[in-house]
Motif scaffolding. Structure first.
Motif, short mmCIF file in Angstrom:
data_model
loop_
_atom_site.label_atom_id
_atom_site.label_comp_id
_atom_site.label_asym_id
_atom_site.label_seq_id
_atom_site.Cartn_x
_atom_site.Cartn_y
_atom_site.Cartn_z
N UNK A 127 20.23 -6.85 -6.66
CA UNK A 127 19.13 -6.30 -5.88
C UNK A 127 18.80 -4.95 -6.51
N UNK A 128 17.52 -4.69 -6.62
CA UNK A 128 17.04 -3.47 -7.27
C UNK A 128 16.01 -2.82 -6.36
N UNK A 129 16.06 -1.50 -6.29
CA UNK A 129 15.06 -0.73 -5.55
C UNK A 129 14.24 0.03 -6.58
N UNK A 130 12.91 -0.05 -6.45
CA UNK A 130 12.00 0.61 -7.38
C UNK A 130 11.14 1.59 -6.60
N UNK A 131 11.11 2.82 -7.06
CA UNK A 131 10.30 3.86 -6.44
C UNK A 131 9.56 4.63 -7.53
N UNK A 132 8.97 5.76 -7.17
CA UNK A 132 8.22 6.55 -8.14
C UNK A 132 8.58 8.02 -8.00
#
Length: 148
Positions: free
Chosen positions: A69-74
């Motif tokens: 599981x991966x979380x992607x933000x900026x």
């Protein structure tokens, strides 16, 4: 618009093409010169509020099961996407990424990816590379994601 001028919200809106379920296929180059098959399902969905993208991985790399599981933000200050991935082997990986038009680039300390979306946005093809610290980058995987 320059990536460093993007707000987190406008940057995340640019990731809308990822949303959905993808069939992922590819070939992995082992250090001994042999190759194994990659076969997975990648699913992308918004965390409520749409400031983060959740990426689920369910697949096989040769005989090995891969779940992550991966979380992607900026990150507004450097104008780059930031990701953290957790997998079924207990490993945690952090990456930075950029999206320029149809080109998606991921950069880690020992892994990197460069790929591009097809004209219709329903495919993403690219190459992963590996490098040990201070060593030259070597091709690791060719992959093709196709949206269901």
């Amino acid at each position: 618009m320059d990536d460093k001028q993007l707000t987190a919200q406008s940057a995340m809106e640019r990731l809308q093409p990822f949303i959905g379920k993808w069939k992922t296929e590819g070939t992995i180059q082992a250090p001994n010169g042999t190759s194994v098959k990659l076969d997975a399902i990648d699913t992308y969905e918004w965390l409520p509020g749409e400031f983060f993208l959740i990426h689920h991985v369910d697949g096989r790399m040769g005989e090995d099961e891969v779940k992550a599981i991966e979380m992607i933000g900026f990150h507004e200050e450097d104008g780059m996407y930031v990701t953290t991935s957790y997998d079924n082997r207990g490993e945690v990986a952090n990456y930075k990424a950029q999206l320029h038009e149809r080109e998606w680039t991921i950069i880690g300390s020992t892994e990197r990816f460069r790929g591009s979306f097809g004209e219709d946005g329903r495919t993403l093809a690219g190459v992963w590379e590996l490098a040990q610290e201070g060593a030259e980058w070597k091709k690791w995987m060719n992959i093709l994601l196709t949206k269901y």
